[in-house]
Motif scaffolding. Structure first.
Motif, PDB file in Angstrom:
ATOM      1  N   ASP A 255      11.840   4.687  14.130  1.00  0.00           N
ATOM      2  CA  ASP A 255      10.506   5.604  14.146  1.00  0.00           C
ATOM      3  C   ASP A 255      10.784   7.106  14.132  1.00  0.00           C
ATOM      4  N   ALA A 256       9.954   7.693  14.543  1.00  0.00           N
ATOM      5  CA  ALA A 256      10.266   9.236  14.253  1.00  0.00           C
ATOM      6  C   ALA A 256      11.387   9.675  15.215  1.00  0.00           C
ATOM      7  N   VAL A 262       9.674  -2.801  14.703  1.00  0.00           N
ATOM      8  CA  VAL A 262       9.381  -3.814  13.525  1.00  0.00           C
ATOM      9  C   VAL A 262       8.096  -3.873  13.081  1.00  0.00           C
ATOM     10  N   VAL A 263       7.618  -4.266  12.149  1.00  0.00           N
ATOM     11  CA  VAL A 263       6.253  -4.318  11.759  1.00  0.00           C
ATOM     12  C   VAL A 263       5.880  -5.975  11.742  1.00  0.00           C
ATOM     13  N   VAL A 264       4.907  -6.149  12.442  1.00  0.00           N
ATOM     14  CA  VAL A 264       4.178  -7.574  12.792  1.00  0.00           C
ATOM     15  C   VAL A 264       2.868  -7.742  12.078  1.00  0.00           C
ATOM     16  N   ALA A 265       2.496  -8.734  11.544  1.00  0.00           N
ATOM     17  CA  ALA A 265       1.338  -8.921  11.206  1.00  0.00           C
ATOM     18  C   ALA A 265       0.269  -9.599  12.241  1.00  0.00           C
ATOM     19  N   VAL A 266      -0.521  -8.928  12.535  1.00  0.00           N
ATOM     20  CA  VAL A 266      -1.615  -9.074  13.496  1.00  0.00           C
ATOM     21  C   VAL A 266      -2.690  -9.261  13.059  1.00  0.00           C
ATOM     22  N   GLY A 267      -3.235 -10.511  12.600  1.00  0.00           N
ATOM     23  CA  GLY A 267      -4.483 -10.740  12.076  1.00  0.00           C
ATOM     24  C   GLY A 267      -4.458 -10.195  10.538  1.00  0.00           C
ATOM     25  N   THR A 268      -5.124  -9.320  10.349  1.00  0.00           N
ATOM     26  CA  THR A 268      -5.164  -8.692   8.870  1.00  0.00           C
ATOM     27  C   THR A 268      -4.846  -7.181   9.111  1.00  0.00           C
ATOM     28  N   ALA A 270      -1.450  -4.736   9.707  1.00  0.00           N
ATOM     29  CA  ALA A 270      -0.021  -4.437  10.330  1.00  0.00           C
ATOM     30  C   ALA A 270       0.352  -3.542  11.613  1.00  0.00           C
ATOM     31  N   GLN A 271       1.106  -3.806  12.415  1.00  0.00           N
ATOM     32  CA  GLN A 271       1.390  -3.266  13.657  1.00  0.00           C
ATOM     33  C   GLN A 271       2.761  -2.952  13.967  1.00  0.00           C
ATOM     34  N   HIS A 302       7.469  -2.932   4.280  1.00  0.00           N
ATOM     35  CA  HIS A 302       7.125  -2.865   5.422  1.00  0.00           C
ATOM     36  C   HIS A 302       7.454  -1.544   5.711  1.00  0.00           C
ATOM     37  N   SER A 303       8.534  -0.863   5.047  1.00  0.00           N
ATOM     38  CA  SER A 303       8.595   0.601   5.391  1.00  0.00           C
ATOM     39  C   SER A 303       7.494   1.668   5.103  1.00  0.00           C
ATOM     40  N   SER A 304       6.788   1.026   4.311  1.00  0.00           N
ATOM     41  CA  SER A 304       5.507   2.040   3.900  1.00  0.00           C
ATOM     42  C   SER A 304       4.278   1.848   4.715  1.00  0.00           C
ATOM     43  N   LEU A 305       4.336   0.680   5.494  1.00  0.00           N
ATOM     44  CA  LEU A 305       3.031   0.272   6.238  1.00  0.00           C
ATOM     45  C   LEU A 305       2.851   1.197   7.455  1.00  0.00           C
TER      46      LEU A 305
END
Length: 316
Positions: A255-256, A262-268, A270-271, A302-305
Motif C-alpha cells: 500500500d501507500a 492482498v485483494v480479496v473477493a467479498v461478494g461482488t 474487491a476489498q 488485482h494491482s489496479s483494483l
C-alpha cells in the motif's frame, strides 16, 4: 509447507593442504610440463621438469671438492700414523706429531664442508623434477616448456588442487545467523554453470559484538569442478513451517505506506486487506494474519483494483 531461504555471496576455497603450486627455487628454464588446465593428476606423477645448468656445474665442482678432500684426509692420516710410529722410536719430535694431528683435523673438517656442499646441491637437484603430492586437477598453467622463470611465488608455473577438498565461505547478515543450523542445505550457482551445486553448512560462528555480517563455511556434497577463487551466489535453506496459510507471491501488494496487502473477493466487490506476512520463497508467501480460511484471493489484475471496486466471481 514453506521454507524460507537466505541469499548470500560466497567464494570457493581449498582446505589446508589441498592446494599445490609449482614454483622454482632459483631462476631456471622449464624443460617439460606434462599437464594442462583441466587434466587429472595422480599422486606422484611428474608435473614439471626444470633445467639447472648452473646446478650441474656446481655439482661437478662439489664432486671434485669431495674427492680432493678425501684424498687429503687419507694422506694426512697416513702421515699421522707414520709420525706416531717414528715418535715411539724416538725418530720424530712431539712438534712433528702435533703438526700431523693438526693436518688430519683440518683435512677432516674440509671433507665435512665439501660433503655438506654436495648434499645441499643434491637436495636442490631433487627439485629438478616436481611431482604431484596428491590426486587432483590442474586449475592453472602459467608457463610453457622453454620459458625462463624466476624464483618463489612471484612467478608460479602450475597449480593443482584436490577437488574433493574444497569449501565455500559465504557472508550472511548477522541477524540471519540464527535462522539456520549447522547441517542446513544450500545451493550455489557459479557463473557459466547451468546446474546448482548442493552444499551443507559446516560452520556457523556466533557474530562478534557489533558485527553486521558473519562468515560461514559450507561443504560441497559431491566433488566440484568450480575453481578456487570463484565467486558464487548462495541460497541457504532457513526456517520451515507446515500447515500455515500461503498465497502466491504475486498476490501480495504494497500500500501507500509500503505495508503488505492482498485483494480479496467479498461478494461482488474487491476489498484490499492489510496482512501480516511470514516466510517467503520463490513462489509463496506465508500469511500470519489478515485472512480467514475460505476467502478468495485475487492473484491477476488485482494491482489496479481499488477498495470497493465491483467485480464478478465465476466458477472455473
Amino acid at each position: 509447507m514453506i521454507r524460507s531461504t537466505i541469499s548470500a555471496t560466497g567464494v570457493v576455497g581449498t582446505l589446508p593442504g589441498a592446494d599445490f603450486t609449482v614454483l622454482a627455487h632459483e631462476p631456471t628454464r622449464i624443460a617439460e610440463i606434462t599437464k594442462s588446465v583441466g587434466d587429472s593428476v595422480k599422486s606422484g606423477e611428474m608435473l614439471v621438469r626444470f633445467e639447472f645448468p648452473a646446478l650441474r656445474a656446481q655439482q661437478a665442482v662439489n664432486t671434485a671438492s669431495v674427492k680432493a678432500a678425501e684424498l687429503r684426509l687419507r694422506q694426512a692420516r697416513l702421515a699421522q700414523e707414520r709420525i706416531r710410529s717414528l715418535l715411539s722410536s724416538g725418530a720424530a719430535s712431539r712438534r712433528e706429531m702435533d703438526d700431523a694431528d693438526g693436518e688430519a683435523t683440518l683435512a677432516d673438517g674440509d671433507l665435512a664442508v665439501a660433503r655438506a656442499a654436495m648434499r645441499a646441491s643434491e637436495s636442490l637437484g631433487q627439485n629438478t623434477t616436481i611431482r604431484a603430492p596428491f590426486n587432483g586437477t590442474v586449475t592453472e598453467r602459467l608457463h610453457h616448456p622453454g620459458d625462463l622463470v624466476g624464483p618463489g611465488d612471484k612467478d608460479p608455473i602450475l597449480r593443482l588442487i584436490d577437488p574433493k577438498q574444497v569449501q565455500l565461505t559465504a557472508i550472511v547478515p548477522a541477524g540471519d545467523i540464527t535462522r539456520f543450523a549447522i547441517g542446513a542445505t544450500a545451493r550455489a550457482v557459479a557463473e557459466g554453470k547451468a546446474l546448482a551445486e548442493l552444499l551443507r553448512v559446516v560452520s556457523r560462528p556466533a557474530p562478534e559484538a557489533g558485527a553486521t555480517t558473519v562468515a560461514i563455511t559450507l561443504a560441497f556434497d559431491t566433488p566440484t569442478d568450480v575453481a578456487p577463487g570463484t565467486q558464487v551466489g548462495v541460497e541457504i535453506d532457513a526456517e520451515q513451517r507446515s500447515n500455515v496459510p500461503l498465497v502466491p507471491a504475486t498476490a501480495v501488494l504494497k500500500d501507500a505506506g509500503n505495508n503488505p496487502v492482498v485483494v480479496v473477493a467479498v461478494g461482488t466487490i474487491a476489498q484490499r486487506r492489510p496482512v501480516v506476512t511470514g516466510l517467503e520463497d520463490s513462489q509463496y508467501i506465508e500469511i500470519r494474519s489478515g485472512l480467514r480460511a475460505g476467502e478468495l484471493v485475487i492473484t491477476q489484475g488485482h494491482s489496479s483494483l481499488r477498495d470497493g471496486t465491483p467485480i464478478s466471481v465465476t466458477s472455473p
